[in-house]
Motif scaffolding. Structure first.
Motif, PDB file in Angstrom:
ATOM      1  N   GLY A 145       0.820  -1.219   0.000  1.00 22.83           N
ATOM      2  CA  GLY A 145       0.000   0.000   0.000  1.00 22.83           C
ATOM      3  C   GLY A 145       0.847   1.259   0.000  1.00 22.83           C
ATOM      4  O   GLY A 145       0.584   2.204  -0.759  1.00 22.83           O
ATOM      5  N   ARG A 157       5.523 -11.998  -3.355  1.00 20.97           N
ATOM      6  CA  ARG A 157       5.413 -10.684  -2.693  1.00 20.97           C
ATOM      7  C   ARG A 157       6.730  -9.915  -2.802  1.00 20.97           C
ATOM      8  O   ARG A 157       6.735  -8.710  -3.034  1.00 20.97           O
ATOM      9  CB  ARG A 157       5.041 -10.884  -1.224  1.00 20.97           C
ATOM     10  N   ASP A 215      -4.008  -2.238   5.101  1.00 24.34           N
ATOM     11  CA  ASP A 215      -4.342  -2.945   6.341  1.00 24.34           C
ATOM     12  C   ASP A 215      -4.496  -1.999   7.529  1.00 24.34           C
ATOM     13  O   ASP A 215      -5.212  -2.315   8.478  1.00 24.34           O
ATOM     14  CB  ASP A 215      -3.263  -3.995   6.662  1.00 24.34           C
ATOM     15  N   GLU A 219      10.180   3.641   6.485  1.00 23.31           N
ATOM     16  CA  GLU A 219       9.956   2.208   6.718  1.00 23.31           C
ATOM     17  C   GLU A 219      10.809   1.759   7.902  1.00 23.31           C
ATOM     18  O   GLU A 219      12.001   2.022   7.939  1.00 23.31           O
ATOM     19  CB  GLU A 219      10.312   1.425   5.446  1.00 23.31           C
ATOM     20  N   GLY A 250      -2.032 -13.448  -4.264  1.00 22.13           N
ATOM     21  CA  GLY A 250      -2.886 -13.466  -5.448  1.00 22.13           C
ATOM     22  C   GLY A 250      -3.368 -12.055  -5.756  1.00 22.13           C
ATOM     23  O   GLY A 250      -3.893 -11.375  -4.873  1.00 22.13           O
TER      24      GLY A 250
HETATM   25  C1  LIG Z   1      -1.682 -15.519   5.033  1.00 21.53           C
HETATM   26  C2  LIG Z   1      -2.044 -14.310   4.228  1.00 21.53           C
HETATM   27  C3  LIG Z   1      -2.338 -14.441   2.876  1.00 21.53           C
HETATM   28  C4  LIG Z   1      -2.702 -13.312   2.125  1.00 21.53           C
HETATM   29  N1  LIG Z   1      -3.005 -13.469   0.806  1.00 21.53           N
HETATM   30  C5  LIG Z   1      -3.375 -12.384   0.072  1.00 21.53           C
HETATM   31  C6  LIG Z   1      -3.666 -12.521  -1.315  1.00 21.53           C
HETATM   32  O1  LIG Z   1      -3.577 -13.610  -1.889  1.00 21.53           O
HETATM   33  N2  LIG Z   1      -4.051 -11.400  -2.007  1.00 21.53           N
HETATM   34  C7  LIG Z   1      -4.134 -10.169  -1.399  1.00 21.53           C
HETATM   35  O2  LIG Z   1      -4.466  -9.190  -2.077  1.00 21.53           O
HETATM   36  N3  LIG Z   1      -3.860 -10.026  -0.091  1.00 21.53           N
HETATM   37  C8  LIG Z   1      -3.476 -11.093   0.659  1.00 21.53           C
HETATM   38  N4  LIG Z   1      -3.169 -10.945   1.984  1.00 21.53           N
HETATM   39  C9  LIG Z   1      -3.323  -9.607   2.591  1.00 21.53           C
HETATM   40  C10 LIG Z   1      -2.126  -8.715   2.295  1.00 21.53           C
HETATM   41  O3  LIG Z   1      -0.933  -9.377   2.693  1.00 21.53           O
HETATM   42  C11 LIG Z   1      -2.254  -7.401   3.041  1.00 21.53           C
HETATM   43  O4  LIG Z   1      -3.546  -6.899   2.886  1.00 21.53           O
HETATM   44  C12 LIG Z   1      -1.248  -6.383   2.491  1.00 21.53           C
HETATM   45  O5  LIG Z   1       0.068  -6.831   2.746  1.00 21.53           O
HETATM   46  C13 LIG Z   1      -1.479  -5.027   3.127  1.00 21.53           C
HETATM   47  O6  LIG Z   1      -0.492  -4.148   2.675  1.00 21.53           O
HETATM   48  P1  LIG Z   1      -0.140  -2.843   3.513  1.00 21.53           P
HETATM   49  O7  LIG Z   1       0.884  -2.121   2.706  1.00 21.53           O
HETATM   50  O8  LIG Z   1      -1.379  -2.148   3.905  1.00 21.53           O
HETATM   51  O9  LIG Z   1       0.489  -3.381   4.873  1.00 21.53           O
HETATM   52  P2  LIG Z   1       1.801  -4.214   5.134  1.00 21.53           P
HETATM   53  O10 LIG Z   1       2.079  -5.155   4.022  1.00 21.53           O
HETATM   54  O11 LIG Z   1       1.650  -4.793   6.495  1.00 21.53           O
HETATM   55  O12 LIG Z   1       2.967  -3.127   5.158  1.00 21.53           O
HETATM   56  C14 LIG Z   1       3.131  -2.245   6.241  1.00 21.53           C
HETATM   57  C15 LIG Z   1       4.557  -1.723   6.225  1.00 21.53           C
HETATM   58  O13 LIG Z   1       4.675  -0.722   7.235  1.00 21.53           O
HETATM   59  C16 LIG Z   1       5.851  -0.934   7.971  1.00 21.53           C
HETATM   60  N5  LIG Z   1       5.644  -0.354   9.304  1.00 21.53           N
HETATM   61  C17 LIG Z   1       4.809  -0.805  10.278  1.00 21.53           C
HETATM   62  N6  LIG Z   1       4.852  -0.004  11.346  1.00 21.53           N
HETATM   63  C18 LIG Z   1       5.736   0.975  11.058  1.00 21.53           C
HETATM   64  C19 LIG Z   1       6.210   2.113  11.778  1.00 21.53           C
HETATM   65  N7  LIG Z   1       5.787   2.377  13.024  1.00 21.53           N
HETATM   66  N8  LIG Z   1       7.108   2.935  11.181  1.00 21.53           N
HETATM   67  C20 LIG Z   1       7.555   2.673   9.918  1.00 21.53           C
HETATM   68  N9  LIG Z   1       7.143   1.595   9.203  1.00 21.53           N
HETATM   69  C21 LIG Z   1       6.234   0.769   9.756  1.00 21.53           C
HETATM   70  C22 LIG Z   1       6.027  -2.443   7.971  1.00 21.53           C
HETATM   71  O14 LIG Z   1       7.367  -2.834   8.242  1.00 21.53           O
HETATM   72  C23 LIG Z   1       5.592  -2.800   6.553  1.00 21.53           C
HETATM   73  O15 LIG Z   1       6.652  -2.717   5.642  1.00 21.53           O
HETATM   74  C24 LIG Z   1      -2.773 -12.041   2.742  1.00 21.53           C
HETATM   75  C25 LIG Z   1      -2.468 -11.901   4.101  1.00 21.53           C
HETATM   76  C26 LIG Z   1      -2.090 -13.022   4.837  1.00 21.53           C
HETATM   77  C27 LIG Z   1      -1.752 -12.855   6.304  1.00 21.53           C
END
Ligand SMILES: Cc1cc2nc3c(=O)[nH]c(=O)nc-3n(C[C@H](O)[C@H](O)[C@H](O)COP(=O)(O)OP(=O)(O)OC[C@H]3O[C@@H](n4cnc5c(N)ncnc54)[C@H](O)[C@@H]3O)c2cc1C
Length: 387
Positions: free
Chosen positions: A13, A104, A277, A32, A45
């Motif tokens: 994201g 990923r 998320d 990060e 996926g």
């Molecule tokens: C088992 C499993 C299977 C999945 N399969 C799928 C799938 O097939 N398809 C799909 O679309 N989604 C899937 N998902 C969901 C998907 O992984 C998440 O929705 C997605 O990773 C969310 O992305 P994000 O960037 O919001 O958060 P994240 O990927 O959690 O990234 C957050 C980032 O912020 C950083 N961070 C956190 N706190 C701080 C801080 N205080 N200061 C600085 N940096 C920080 C972290 O280190 C990380 O790099 C799956 C999830 C799981 C658990």
């Protein structure tokens, strides 16, 4: 428009938000907490909604080599009997893109490659944020016109600015995942048992992503996850236990599954906005969590390319909350159906799936994937964006 933005978190994201905002003419810094951007996670996926959004962000060309050609798929029961057979090519034809399995780490690397060097600052853990755009870390304070909380399910930004929200809760299940090399004949498959499912998704480069989800109490760890899974899947159809057996032990990832069961009342306050998320973590049973983070980033960039910050954030909030919170609820329900444990309910679920025509199955799967991204407007009218 344009201005300065700080994105907190360089996950799917956060990186997509940084790419989109730059396309909209913003100056962006990503903070990060990880010391370096490394090879993280297993497979993921990506549904057509996400692949179309990635095109709009201008990174479609970087993603295409990561996507294997679409094939066919099956869902089978614990004894190996086919419940439904479906064709990913039908999805491709209907929605212009397939369901794509990607690694990923490859996805993150491709997104990082679309940003100029120096955009992402690693090793910076954000500890606090204020609604007027101040971001705190051990290194001091920084200010921006806009702060994007893309810091995942345990978001510091959400905790700081939505303190009354109860935060994520355990979803009643746990997941194991791994990627195997040298599997040229991998297919999309799911096997459903009582309280357990096992699935595979082919990745480019003859790799295969497998995942196993099962009902579990929170916090249960397994000293040797591979040994646990070999025992758990004893007697399951071929293509289940043998894939686990071929997987090096150190590749098996294990996470409890958490989600934001209580919806947030808003995704924006002052100069701060949440996405991915951090805003709407969901259980993975629709495979849409990461896809929605990509959608969020694209919508936000589109709105910021056309409106001043307060109006863009108000519109983002109004547009994104209904869709994402509905999918959080649907993902929970999909998980309940996938991991149903009572034998009578398992038989009823399997019978229901068996009665569904293949086309109906594809159509049902593809409902959330029909979404299409809005356009991001180029900051200079004489330089139209290339996609
Ligand atoms: C088992 C499993 C299977 C999945 N399969 C799928 C799938 O097939 N398809 C799909 O679309 N989604 C899937 N998902 C969901 C998907 O992984 C998440 O929705 C997605 O990773 C969310 O992305 P994000 O960037 O919001 O958060 P994240 O990927 O959690 O990234 C957050 C980032 O912020 C950083 N961070 C956190 N706190 C701080 C801080 N205080 N200061 C600085 N940096 C920080 C972290 O280190 C990380 O790099 C799956 C999830 C799981 C658990």
């Amino acid at each position: 428009m344009g201005g300065t933005a700080i994105v907190i978190g360089a996950g799917i994201g956060g990186l997509c938000a940084a790419i989109g905002l730059r396309e909209a003419g913003w100056e962006v810094r990503v903070l990060e907490r990880a010391e370096r951007m490394g090879s993280v996670g297993a497979g993921i996926g990506l549904w057509p909604n996400a692949l179309h959004a990635l095109d709009e962000l201008g990174v479609g060309e970087r993603i295409r080599p990561l996507v294997p050609p679409p094939g066919t798929g099956t869902m089978r029961d614990r004894r190996g009997r086919v419940l439904v057979h479906w064709d990913n090519r039908e999805l491709h034809t209907a929605l212009g893109k397939p369901l794509a399995g990607v690694h990923r780490a490859d996805l993150l690397e491709a997104l990082l490659g679309a940003l100029p060097e120096g955009t992402v600052h690693t090793g910076i853990e954000v500890t606090g944020v204020t609604a007027n755009g101040t971001v705190r870390s051990a290194g001091g304070e920084a200010e921006a016109d806009l702060v994007i909380g893309a810091d995942g399910v345990r978001s510091v930004v959400r905790n700081a600015l939505w303190p009354a929200h109860p935060g994520p809760v355990h979803g009643g299940s746990t997941a194991f995942r791994a990627v195997l090399d040298d599997v040229p004949d991998g297919v999309v498959s799911t096997v459903v048992g009582a309280g357990t499912e096992f699935g595979t998704l082919p990745l480019a480069g003859d790799r295969l992503y497998w995942y196993a989800s099962m009902r579990a109490a929170p916090g249960v760890t397994r000293e040797d996850p591979k040994a646990f899974l070999l025992k758990h899947f004893d007697g399951w159809p071929p293509g289940t236990r043998d894939l686990i057996d071929r997987t090096p032990s150190d590749r098996v990832l294990h996470n409890d599954l958490a989600h934001l069961r209580t919806p947030l009342a808003s995704y924006a306050t002052g100069k701060v906005v949440l996405l991915g998320d951090a805003a709407h973590a969901m259980l993975p049973f629709l495979g849409q969590g990461g896809c929605l983070a990509i959608e969020d980033a694209t919508v936000l960039a589109s709105l910021l390319s056309r409106h001043p910050v307060p109006e863009a954030l108000a519109r983002y909030d109004a547009e994104r909350r209904p869709r994402t919170q509905k999918l959080v609820r649907l993902a929970r329900r999909a998980g309940q159906a996938s991991l149903v444990a009572n034998p009578v309910a398992v038989a009823a679920r399997n019978q229901l799936v068996r009665l569904l025509p293949s086309r109906g199955h594809v159509r049902r799967l593809s409902v959330p994937a029909r979404w299409r991204p809005p356009a991001i407007v180029s900051p200079s009218p004489d330089r139209p964006r290339r996609r």
